[in-house]
Design an enzyme around this catalytic site. Structure first.
Site, PDB file in Angstrom:
ATOM      1  N   ALA A   1       0.821  -1.211   0.000  1.00  0.00           N
ATOM      2  CA  ALA A   1       0.000   0.000   0.000  1.00  0.00           C
ATOM      3  C   ALA A   1       0.855   1.261   0.000  1.00  0.00           C
ATOM      4  O   ALA A   1       0.321   2.352   0.113  1.00  0.00           O
ATOM      5  CB  ALA A   1      -0.908  -0.015   1.214  1.00  0.00           C
TER       6      ALA A   1
ATOM      7  N   ASN B   1       1.445  -2.038   8.339  1.00  0.00           N
ATOM      8  CA  ASN B   1       2.478  -2.864   7.704  1.00  0.00           C
ATOM      9  C   ASN B   1       3.364  -2.015   6.808  1.00  0.00           C
ATOM     10  O   ASN B   1       4.555  -2.281   6.647  1.00  0.00           O
ATOM     11  CB  ASN B   1       1.826  -3.969   6.880  1.00  0.00           C
TER      12      ASN B   1
ATOM     13  N   HIS C   1      -0.602   8.264   3.270  1.00  0.00           N
ATOM     14  CA  HIS C   1       0.753   8.106   3.815  1.00  0.00           C
ATOM     15  C   HIS C   1       1.663   9.121   3.137  1.00  0.00           C
ATOM     16  O   HIS C   1       1.676   9.211   1.904  1.00  0.00           O
ATOM     17  CB  HIS C   1       1.305   6.710   3.510  1.00  0.00           C
TER      18      HIS C   1
HETATM   19  N1  LIG Z   1       2.115  -4.643   3.285  1.00  0.00           N
HETATM   20  C1  LIG Z   1       1.095  -3.850   2.981  1.00  0.00           C
HETATM   21  O1  LIG Z   1       1.263  -2.843   2.287  1.00  0.00           O
HETATM   22  C2  LIG Z   1      -0.272  -4.178   3.458  1.00  0.00           C
HETATM   23  C3  LIG Z   1      -0.512  -5.294   4.218  1.00  0.00           C
HETATM   24  N2  LIG Z   1      -1.761  -5.625   4.626  1.00  0.00           N
HETATM   25  C4  LIG Z   1      -1.912  -6.848   5.421  1.00  0.00           C
HETATM   26  O2  LIG Z   1      -2.191  -7.930   4.537  1.00  0.00           O
HETATM   27  C5  LIG Z   1      -2.958  -8.928   5.220  1.00  0.00           C
HETATM   28  C6  LIG Z   1      -4.189  -9.288   4.385  1.00  0.00           C
HETATM   29  O3  LIG Z   1      -5.001  -8.139   4.205  1.00  0.00           O
HETATM   30  P1  LIG Z   1      -6.577  -8.244   3.965  1.00  0.00           P
HETATM   31  O4  LIG Z   1      -6.862  -9.149   2.817  1.00  0.00           O
HETATM   32  O5  LIG Z   1      -7.137  -6.877   3.958  1.00  0.00           O
HETATM   33  O6  LIG Z   1      -6.951  -8.949   5.353  1.00  0.00           O
HETATM   34  P2  LIG Z   1      -8.286  -9.630   5.892  1.00  0.00           P
HETATM   35  O7  LIG Z   1      -8.142  -9.680   7.363  1.00  0.00           O
HETATM   36  O8  LIG Z   1      -9.497  -8.982   5.328  1.00  0.00           O
HETATM   37  O9  LIG Z   1      -8.190 -11.092   5.267  1.00  0.00           O
HETATM   38  C7  LIG Z   1      -7.439 -12.120   5.835  1.00  0.00           C
HETATM   39  C8  LIG Z   1      -8.131 -13.437   5.527  1.00  0.00           C
HETATM   40  O10 LIG Z   1      -7.402 -14.506   6.138  1.00  0.00           O
HETATM   41  C9  LIG Z   1      -8.364 -15.453   6.589  1.00  0.00           C
HETATM   42  N3  LIG Z   1      -7.845 -16.390   7.594  1.00  0.00           N
HETATM   43  C10 LIG Z   1      -7.914 -16.296   8.949  1.00  0.00           C
HETATM   44  N4  LIG Z   1      -7.404 -17.420   9.517  1.00  0.00           N
HETATM   45  C11 LIG Z   1      -7.021 -18.249   8.497  1.00  0.00           C
HETATM   46  C12 LIG Z   1      -6.433 -19.539   8.434  1.00  0.00           C
HETATM   47  N5  LIG Z   1      -6.144 -20.215   9.537  1.00  0.00           N
HETATM   48  N6  LIG Z   1      -6.167 -20.080   7.225  1.00  0.00           N
HETATM   49  C13 LIG Z   1      -6.425 -19.393   6.087  1.00  0.00           C
HETATM   50  N7  LIG Z   1      -7.008 -18.153   6.089  1.00  0.00           N
HETATM   51  C14 LIG Z   1      -7.287 -17.584   7.280  1.00  0.00           C
HETATM   52  C15 LIG Z   1      -9.505 -14.588   7.128  1.00  0.00           C
HETATM   53  O11 LIG Z   1     -10.690 -15.329   7.229  1.00  0.00           O
HETATM   54  C16 LIG Z   1      -9.570 -13.489   6.069  1.00  0.00           C
HETATM   55  O12 LIG Z   1     -10.439 -13.852   5.004  1.00  0.00           O
HETATM   56  C17 LIG Z   1      -3.295  -8.336   6.587  1.00  0.00           C
HETATM   57  O13 LIG Z   1      -2.383  -8.815   7.566  1.00  0.00           O
HETATM   58  C18 LIG Z   1      -3.081  -6.834   6.393  1.00  0.00           C
HETATM   59  O14 LIG Z   1      -2.751  -6.187   7.605  1.00  0.00           O
HETATM   60  C19 LIG Z   1      -2.838  -4.877   4.243  1.00  0.00           C
HETATM   61  C20 LIG Z   1      -2.656  -3.746   3.496  1.00  0.00           C
HETATM   62  C21 LIG Z   1      -1.371  -3.269   3.094  1.00  0.00           C
HETATM   63  O1  LIG Z   2      -0.129  -0.832   6.121  1.00  0.00           O
HETATM   64  C1  LIG Z   2      -1.240  -1.404   6.117  1.00  0.00           C
HETATM   65  O2  LIG Z   2      -1.429  -2.507   6.699  1.00  0.00           O
HETATM   66  C2  LIG Z   2      -2.410  -0.838   5.388  1.00  0.00           C
HETATM   67  C3  LIG Z   2      -2.368   0.579   4.996  1.00  0.00           C
HETATM   68  O3  LIG Z   2      -1.871   1.450   5.676  1.00  0.00           O
HETATM   69  C4  LIG Z   2      -3.009   0.923   3.723  1.00  0.00           C
HETATM   70  O4  LIG Z   2      -3.529   0.043   3.028  1.00  0.00           O
HETATM   71  O5  LIG Z   2      -2.966   2.110   3.337  1.00  0.00           O
END
Ligand SMILES: NC(=O)C1=CN([C@@H]2O[C@H](COP(=O)(O)OP(=O)(O)OC[C@H]3O[C@@H](n4cnc5c(N)ncnc54)[C@H](O)[C@@H]3O)[C@@H](O)[C@H]2O)C=CC1
Ligand SMILES: O=C([O-])CC(=O)C(=O)O
Length: 282
Positions: A136, A204, A234
């Protein structure tokens, strides 16, 4: 023999398909899975993991080619690359089996890497790789380039709507109430390492920035809750011996208000680079 001919013939593009596994079917996992299902050169969607696979029955049925649905611990038998897009607490269980087999794990829950730093050593020992995409954020190419020289300082200011921050452990532990604020409120001023603990599902990006640059203890971060915002904003400022630069991004949230839509696209762009004949950007 012509001097360049041998080299051209000696480096054919790999033609075996890389099998990709997706752990977590939230907004990021689903979007990336759909892109793989539509077709990315040289890659196939081999397997997915979901907390409750039944919930995704219709969605799985809508794919052109249904991947195997496996528990997290079985993914590394079925794929060459894992994409971790699950809650942060699952990072280790997803990444370790891949890197210890010399495979690649693409990590979105970058904040959780700080408490699992030994995974990097595990990857190094076994010839595996952990990849943190720009996600992001913006400009990690410039930050990694500047880090080849000397970076003096990295500062980031994040502003999010209230529902992009609500429930974060830092707010709960410090009794900071943001639900009824009428004006922007600074809720955190500290390091990327402290932010990863206090906001494990929201910042993150700050950890990714710190790993690209001067590390989680020297990367400074302010977080603001702003009731007037609809986007996650950001702004990053870097001062180094090669360049001074500032950059900002205004992310439209996905179905998960904490997660910017561009995050999944960043992963798709990274996957497209795996077998591309032309790669642009570091
Ligand atoms: N590095 C970056 O720039 C960013 C990182 N993130 C991170 O990426 C990750 C994913 O983001 P989102 O899709 O928005 O999260 P989300 O929380 O909406 O989706 C995560 C999914 O994992 C599933 N899950 C939970 N336990 C599980 C298991 N044991 N086995 C398989 N699946 C399981 C959940 O049911 C959910 O559908 C989060 O940790 C978020 O913080 C999000 C945005 C930016
Ligand atoms: O860093 C994250 O986990 C998500 C965040 O800030 C964004 O999506 O803008």
């Amino acid at each position: 023999m012509a001097p360049f001919r041998k080299e051209r013939e000696a480096k054919p593009m790999a033609n075996t398909s890389l099998r990709v596994a997706i752990a977590g079917l939230g907004p990021i996992g689903k979007k990336v899975a759909e892109a793989l299902d539509q077709g990315i050169d040289g890659l196939t969607l081999a397997a997915v993991s979901a907390q409750n696979p039944e919930k995704h029955h219709n969605w799985l049925g809508s794919l052109k080619k249904k991947p195997a649905v496996l528990p997290i611990e079985k993914l590394s038998d079925a794929a060459d690359i894992a994409i971790e897009c699950a809650p942060a607490k699952l990072l280790r269980s997803i990444v370790a089996p891949f890197v210890e087999k010399g495979k690649t794990a693409i990590v979105l829950s970058a904040g959780a890497l700080l408490e699992n730093e030994d995974l990097v050593e595990l990857a190094r020992k076994n010839g595996g790789q952990i990849v943190v995409p720009t996600g992001a954020l913006i400009g990690l190419d410039a930050v990694t380039a500047a880090a080849v020289g000397e970076i003096h300082s990295v500062r980031m200011v994040t502003r999010k709507p209230v529902n992009g921050l609500a429930g974060a452990p830092f707010l709960v532990e410090n009794n900071i109430e943001i639900e009824s604020i009428k004006e922007p409120l600074k809720i955190f001023d500290g390091t990327a390492r402290e932010a990863a603990k206090g906001f494990p599902a929201n910042l993150n990006v700050a950890v990714a920035l710190s790993l690209a640059g001067i590390g989680p203890d020297r990367t400074r971060l302010e977080i603001w809750a702003d009731p007037a915002l609809t986007r996650n904003v950001h702004r990053v400022e870097v001062d180094s011996d090669s360049a001074r630069f500032s950059m900002s991004i205004e992310n439209i949230p996905s179905e998960n208000p904490k997660t910017g839509r561009i995050t999944a696209l960043s992963v798709i762009a990274l996957l497209r680079k795996q077998r591309a004949a032309l790669r642009v950007g570091t």
